[in-house]
Design a protein around this motif. Sequence first.
Motif, PDB file in Angstrom:
ATOM      1  N   ARG A   1       0.931  -1.242  -0.015  1.00 40.01           N
ATOM      2  CA  ARG A   1      -0.136   0.046   0.122  1.00 40.01           C
ATOM      3  C   ARG A   1       0.828   1.270  -0.130  1.00 40.01           C
ATOM      4  NH1 ARG A   1      -4.770   2.213   0.869  1.00 40.01           N
ATOM      5  NH2 ARG A   1      -5.078   3.934   2.430  1.00 40.01           N
ATOM      6  N   LEU A   2       1.946   1.211   0.673  1.00 41.64           N
ATOM      7  CA  LEU A   2       3.002   2.195   0.959  1.00 41.64           C
ATOM      8  C   LEU A   2       3.583   2.573  -0.506  1.00 41.64           C
ATOM      9  CD1 LEU A   2       4.320   4.540   2.518  1.00 41.64           C
ATOM     10  CD2 LEU A   2       5.926   2.669   3.168  1.00 41.64           C
ATOM     11  N   VAL A   3       4.000   1.546  -1.140  1.00 38.82           N
ATOM     12  CA  VAL A   3       4.520   1.713  -2.639  1.00 38.82           C
ATOM     13  C   VAL A   3       3.328   2.333  -3.550  1.00 38.82           C
ATOM     14  CG1 VAL A   3       5.581   0.369  -4.710  1.00 38.82           C
ATOM     15  CG2 VAL A   3       6.106  -0.287  -2.234  1.00 38.82           C
ATOM     16  N   TYR A   4       2.334   1.711  -3.431  1.00 34.56           N
ATOM     17  CA  TYR A   4       1.170   1.977  -4.264  1.00 34.56           C
ATOM     18  C   TYR A   4       0.847   3.829  -4.039  1.00 34.56           C
ATOM     19  CZ  TYR A   4      -3.684   3.136  -5.984  1.00 34.56           C
ATOM     20  OH  TYR A   4      -4.934   3.694  -6.576  1.00 34.56           O
ATOM     21  N   LEU A   5       0.954   4.041  -2.812  1.00 36.50           N
ATOM     22  CA  LEU A   5       0.642   5.540  -2.475  1.00 36.50           C
ATOM     23  C   LEU A   5       1.832   6.516  -2.787  1.00 36.50           C
ATOM     24  CD1 LEU A   5      -0.931   5.302   1.014  1.00 36.50           C
ATOM     25  CD2 LEU A   5      -1.999   6.144  -0.878  1.00 36.50           C
ATOM     26  N   THR A   6       2.861   5.985  -3.004  1.00 40.28           N
ATOM     27  CA  THR A   6       4.015   6.666  -3.433  1.00 40.28           C
ATOM     28  C   THR A   6       4.077   6.825  -4.771  1.00 40.28           C
ATOM     29  OG1 THR A   6       5.421   5.719  -1.373  1.00 40.28           O
ATOM     30  CG2 THR A   6       6.619   6.803  -3.250  1.00 40.28           C
ATOM     31  N   VAL A   7       3.856   5.948  -5.696  1.00 42.38           N
ATOM     32  CA  VAL A   7       3.732   5.852  -7.010  1.00 42.38           C
ATOM     33  C   VAL A   7       2.518   6.714  -7.568  1.00 42.38           C
ATOM     34  CG1 VAL A   7       3.269   4.457  -8.936  1.00 42.38           C
ATOM     35  CG2 VAL A   7       4.962   3.725  -7.226  1.00 42.38           C
ATOM     36  N   THR A   8       1.374   6.769  -6.784  1.00 40.97           N
ATOM     37  CA  THR A   8       0.511   7.485  -7.416  1.00 40.97           C
ATOM     38  C   THR A   8       0.538   9.044  -7.041  1.00 40.97           C
ATOM     39  OG1 THR A   8      -0.798   7.038  -5.242  1.00 40.97           O
ATOM     40  CG2 THR A   8      -1.491   5.898  -7.005  1.00 40.97           C
ATOM     41  N   THR A   9       1.134   9.375  -5.781  1.00 41.94           N
ATOM     42  CA  THR A   9       1.730  10.478  -5.477  1.00 41.94           C
ATOM     43  C   THR A   9       2.693  11.130  -6.449  1.00 41.94           C
ATOM     44  OG1 THR A   9       1.145  10.098  -3.179  1.00 41.94           O
ATOM     45  CG2 THR A   9       2.476  12.051  -3.675  1.00 41.94           C
ATOM     46  N   VAL A  10       3.542  10.428  -6.928  1.00 46.07           N
ATOM     47  CA  VAL A  10       4.615  10.772  -7.911  1.00 46.07           C
ATOM     48  C   VAL A  10       4.101  11.180  -9.267  1.00 46.07           C
ATOM     49  CG1 VAL A  10       6.774   9.930  -9.228  1.00 46.07           C
ATOM     50  CG2 VAL A  10       6.678   9.608  -6.692  1.00 46.07           C
ATOM     51  N   PHE A  11       3.154  10.172  -9.639  1.00 51.40           N
ATOM     52  CA  PHE A  11       2.276  10.494 -10.969  1.00 51.40           C
ATOM     53  C   PHE A  11       1.501  11.756 -10.837  1.00 51.40           C
ATOM     54  CE2 PHE A  11       3.176   5.845 -11.980  1.00 51.40           C
ATOM     55  CZ  PHE A  11       3.907   6.325 -13.124  1.00 51.40           C
ATOM     56  N   ALA A  12       0.973  12.094  -9.624  1.00 44.16           N
ATOM     57  CA  ALA A  12       0.147  13.170  -9.662  1.00 44.16           C
ATOM     58  C   ALA A  12       1.004  14.443  -9.517  1.00 44.16           C
ATOM     59  CB  ALA A  12      -0.591  13.192  -8.134  1.00 44.16           C
ATOM     60  N   PHE A  13       2.141  14.353  -8.910  1.00 42.60           N
ATOM     61  CA  PHE A  13       3.148  15.734  -9.046  1.00 42.60           C
ATOM     62  C   PHE A  13       3.572  15.838 -10.504  1.00 42.60           C
ATOM     63  CE2 PHE A  13       4.403  14.816  -4.330  1.00 42.60           C
ATOM     64  CZ  PHE A  13       3.580  15.917  -3.916  1.00 42.60           C
ATOM     65  N   MET A  14       3.840  14.380 -11.237  1.00 40.83           N
ATOM     66  CA  MET A  14       4.329  14.881 -12.575  1.00 40.83           C
ATOM     67  C   MET A  14       3.061  15.434 -13.418  1.00 40.83           C
ATOM     68  SD  MET A  14       6.504  11.229 -13.230  1.00 40.83           S
ATOM     69  CE  MET A  14       6.024  11.161 -14.826  1.00 40.83           C
ATOM     70  N   ARG A  15       2.013  15.282 -13.142  1.00 45.16           N
ATOM     71  CA  ARG A  15       0.828  15.747 -13.583  1.00 45.16           C
ATOM     72  C   ARG A  15       0.675  17.107 -13.781  1.00 45.16           C
ATOM     73  NH1 ARG A  15      -4.177  17.405 -12.725  1.00 45.16           N
ATOM     74  NH2 ARG A  15      -3.879  16.628 -10.587  1.00 45.16           N
ATOM     75  N   LEU A  16       1.168  17.675 -12.563  1.00 48.34           N
ATOM     76  CA  LEU A  16       1.219  19.024 -12.255  1.00 48.34           C
ATOM     77  C   LEU A  16       2.434  19.948 -13.098  1.00 48.34           C
ATOM     78  CD1 LEU A  16       0.423  19.132  -8.462  1.00 48.34           C
ATOM     79  CD2 LEU A  16      -1.256  19.822 -10.347  1.00 48.34           C
TER      80      LEU A  16
END
Length: 150
Positions: free
Chosen positions: A4-19
Amino acid sequence: MLLRLVYLTVTTVFAFMRLLPESDRDKEIEILVLRHQVAVLQRQVAKPALTPGDRFLLAGLLGHLSMDKLRHLTLLVRPETILRWHRDLLRRGHSAACTPRRRGRPRTISSIRLLVLRLARENPSWGYRRIHGELAALAITVAASTVWEP
């Protein structure tokens, strides 16, 4: 939990990249909308249920901010709670790095173990005290208990 931690980290990184390609105006509008949504949720939910992964992420991202900056943010929890989570995170990380991998006494060096077994095999009448004495004469310092249970 690690997954779950890895999933949250990856989704957060992709959210930052989207910005990244967005303009500052778009980002500020999105931040204002998110702040308003957080305010609406805070009115509806008495106490939010945060998972350990959520706490880890919030403590890691917000732990380095000063108390003044934390007080100006719209957060689900008090700034003191964020700082406590950050201290706990650092303490657990440091204690995990300092604890030895194996518990108890370290294993006997294999060459000493083989020497004890060879002395016992070549001299079957010797007891552990005699073998321990011979090792001491060879300047090999081991405990007597190491000799009687090689």
